[in-house]
Design a protein around this motif. Sequence first.
Motif, mmCIF file in Angstrom:
data_model
loop_
_atom_site.group_PDB
_atom_site.id
_atom_site.type_symbol
_atom_site.label_atom_id
_atom_site.label_comp_id
_atom_site.label_asym_id
_atom_site.label_seq_id
_atom_site.Cartn_x
_atom_site.Cartn_y
_atom_site.Cartn_z
ATOM 1 N N GLU A 170 -63.594 -19.353 -32.913
ATOM 2 C CA GLU A 170 -64.149 -18.019 -33.118
ATOM 3 C C GLU A 170 -65.680 -18.029 -33.206
ATOM 4 N N ARG A 171 -66.268 -19.192 -33.418
ATOM 5 C CA ARG A 171 -67.726 -19.293 -33.433
ATOM 6 C C ARG A 171 -68.297 -19.262 -32.022
ATOM 7 N N ILE A 172 -67.469 -19.519 -31.031
ATOM 8 C CA ILE A 172 -67.930 -19.599 -29.645
ATOM 9 C C ILE A 172 -67.391 -18.447 -28.804
ATOM 10 N N TRP A 173 -66.120 -18.127 -29.000
ATOM 11 C CA TRP A 173 -65.484 -17.066 -28.208
ATOM 12 C C TRP A 173 -66.105 -15.710 -28.526
ATOM 13 N N THR A 174 -66.339 -14.908 -27.494
ATOM 14 C CA THR A 174 -66.919 -13.578 -27.667
ATOM 15 C C THR A 174 -66.172 -12.555 -26.822
ATOM 16 N N ALA A 175 -66.432 -11.300 -27.097
ATOM 17 C CA ALA A 175 -65.853 -10.236 -26.280
ATOM 18 C C ALA A 175 -66.336 -10.328 -24.848
ATOM 19 N N ALA A 176 -67.517 -10.903 -24.648
ATOM 20 C CA ALA A 176 -68.052 -11.052 -23.293
ATOM 21 C C ALA A 176 -67.196 -12.006 -22.457
ATOM 22 N N HIS A 177 -66.618 -13.026 -23.091
ATOM 23 C CA HIS A 177 -65.710 -13.917 -22.373
ATOM 24 C C HIS A 177 -64.503 -13.133 -21.847
ATOM 25 N N ALA A 178 -63.965 -12.283 -22.687
ATOM 26 C CA ALA A 178 -62.806 -11.483 -22.278
ATOM 27 C C ALA A 178 -63.181 -10.537 -21.138
ATOM 28 N N ARG A 179 -64.369 -9.937 -21.203
ATOM 29 C CA ARG A 179 -64.802 -9.039 -20.132
ATOM 30 C C ARG A 179 -64.964 -9.781 -18.819
ATOM 31 N N LEU A 180 -65.459 -11.002 -18.890
ATOM 32 C CA LEU A 180 -65.627 -11.803 -17.684
ATOM 33 C C LEU A 180 -64.284 -12.088 -17.023
ATOM 34 N N LEU A 181 -63.295 -12.472 -17.814
ATOM 35 C CA LEU A 181 -61.968 -12.751 -17.266
ATOM 36 C C LEU A 181 -61.327 -11.480 -16.719
ATOM 37 N N ARG A 182 -61.531 -10.381 -17.418
ATOM 38 C CA ARG A 182 -60.971 -9.112 -16.942
ATOM 39 C C ARG A 182 -61.587 -8.726 -15.604
ATOM 40 N N ARG A 183 -62.897 -8.908 -15.480
ATOM 41 C CA ARG A 183 -63.560 -8.592 -14.211
ATOM 42 C C ARG A 183 -63.011 -9.461 -13.094
ATOM 43 N N ALA A 184 -62.854 -10.758 -13.340
ATOM 44 C CA ALA A 184 -62.325 -11.649 -12.308
ATOM 45 C C ALA A 184 -60.919 -11.237 -11.885
ATOM 46 N N ALA A 185 -60.111 -10.811 -12.854
ATOM 47 C CA ALA A 185 -58.738 -10.411 -12.551
ATOM 48 C C ALA A 185 -58.666 -9.067 -11.846
ATOM 49 N N SER A 186 -59.748 -8.311 -11.865
ATOM 50 C CA SER A 186 -59.723 -6.962 -11.304
ATOM 51 C C SER A 186 -59.727 -6.953 -9.780
ATOM 52 N N TYR A 187 -60.099 -8.046 -9.165
ATOM 53 C CA TYR A 187 -60.195 -8.080 -7.703
ATOM 54 C C TYR A 187 -58.816 -8.290 -7.082
ATOM 55 N N GLY A 188 -58.543 -7.501 -6.066
ATOM 56 C CA GLY A 188 -57.247 -7.605 -5.410
ATOM 57 C C GLY A 188 -57.008 -8.956 -4.773
ATOM 58 N N GLU A 189 -58.067 -9.631 -4.340
ATOM 59 C CA GLU A 189 -57.896 -10.932 -3.698
ATOM 60 C C GLU A 189 -57.407 -11.995 -4.672
ATOM 61 N N VAL A 190 -57.720 -11.825 -5.951
ATOM 62 C CA VAL A 190 -57.381 -12.845 -6.947
ATOM 63 C C VAL A 190 -55.901 -12.767 -7.290
ATOM 64 N N GLU A 191 -55.219 -13.871 -7.088
ATOM 65 C CA GLU A 191 -53.789 -13.944 -7.380
ATOM 66 C C GLU A 191 -53.515 -14.557 -8.743
ATOM 67 N N ARG A 192 -54.428 -15.404 -9.192
ATOM 68 C CA ARG A 192 -54.156 -16.140 -10.414
ATOM 69 C C ARG A 192 -55.450 -16.634 -11.035
ATOM 70 N N ILE A 193 -55.500 -16.654 -12.366
ATOM 71 C CA ILE A 193 -56.610 -17.231 -13.108
ATOM 72 C C ILE A 193 -56.017 -18.190 -14.133
ATOM 73 N N LEU A 194 -56.387 -19.451 -14.054
ATOM 74 C CA LEU A 194 -55.875 -20.456 -14.985
ATOM 75 C C LEU A 194 -56.834 -20.609 -16.156
ATOM 76 N N VAL A 195 -56.282 -20.576 -17.374
ATOM 77 C CA VAL A 195 -57.063 -20.757 -18.597
ATOM 78 C C VAL A 195 -56.280 -21.635 -19.562
ATOM 79 N N HIS A 196 -56.972 -22.142 -20.568
ATOM 80 C CA HIS A 196 -56.291 -22.878 -21.636
ATOM 81 C C HIS A 196 -55.322 -21.926 -22.340
ATOM 82 N N PRO A 197 -54.154 -22.423 -22.782
ATOM 83 C CA PRO A 197 -53.195 -21.549 -23.465
ATOM 84 C C PRO A 197 -53.795 -20.790 -24.647
ATOM 85 N N GLY A 198 -54.745 -21.412 -25.346
ATOM 86 C CA GLY A 198 -55.364 -20.728 -26.478
ATOM 87 C C GLY A 198 -56.157 -19.502 -26.064
ATOM 88 N N ILE A 199 -56.737 -19.546 -24.863
ATOM 89 C CA ILE A 199 -57.468 -18.384 -24.349
ATOM 90 C C ILE A 199 -56.494 -17.266 -24.017
#
Length: 357
Positions: A170-199
């Motif tokens: 929680e000292r490192i994770w921010t709402a900006a990280h979540a926004r970045l992943l959401r933006r990446a997932a928003s593109y129709g070309e993207v089929e999958r995004i791999l992250v650590h299970p904790g993320i």
Amino acid sequence: MKSPVGWGKRLAIVAVAALAVFSTALPHASAEQLAKILFGSQKLPAATAAKSYGFYSKGCFSGGLAIATDGPTWQAMRLSRNRRWGHPTMIRLVEKLSRDAVADGWPGLLLGDISQPRGGPMLTGHASHQIGLDADIWLTPMPDRRLSAVERENVSAISVIKKGGLTVDERIWTAAHARLLRRAASYGEVERILVHPGIKKKLCETVKGDRGWLRKVRPFWGHDYHFHIRIGCQPGSSGCKPQAATARGDGCDASLAWWFTEEPWRPNKNPDAPKARDLMTMNSLPKECRAGLEAPAPVSEATVTVGGGGTAVAAAPAAPAESITIERIVGAPPVAASAFAPTPNLGVPLPRPRPAD
């Protein structure tokens, strides 16, 4: 992809030693030669139409582009690996993500591996990234200065997972990280995004409103300091093998809870077993890959570099998009497991598993 300090130096040593032995065999690749040596020696792409052949972990591609080492909203890391190449659609998507992420408040992207100039298995690291449709993005924000070549080889990305644990720090994770992943997932070309299970767990617990994009975010070993974008087979690539479909829903269910049991983190009983890339010969790959190795290269990298003042060269005409799906990578999880249960005390070491993305 791993991120230990000095990785670039070790890769350079491996590459030099390997190429000294095998470079005389190029450009005529025999069926018995190790594909990782042949593809790892290529400095430029095949100057043909952009096409992917085979599967993400067993294939190659032609007509690739490289993203520039520096752009207004990105910096490429680990330059000695020469893994800034990909299918034109992937390269343009990474550049687009960098611009959109900055607009969302992220300082800019630090780019990890995409693919080798002609794809194929790599000398070290990934199992996938072979057909130009995978890219790694660091979860470390881009600094407000240009990193030197030495820094790009040795600076380590910062893990967002607690040391020795399975949940985000929680000292490192921010709402900006979540926004970045959401933006990446928003593109129709993207089929999958791999992250650590904790993320994935953190997103499941905190994302409000539209949660449909969470379906694309999949938990997998590693991926604590970067996330992995995968796009589907592109128009014109009839030889590209798609993946099987992902399950419906947001993935915040028993399939996620499985990662918080002991089973996926048990130490490898045979750590010295050779990786697939260490055994893969040209005969293992689609026949088009041999032709791709022998195809002529562009005059220079400058003619196939996009962004940062480079020249974008379109290699494939538009065609109807193919339907791509995702393979299931784990067995059936315990039905009674809860994705929101506290992380258990596993009672076993938590090794940093090999990335097999």
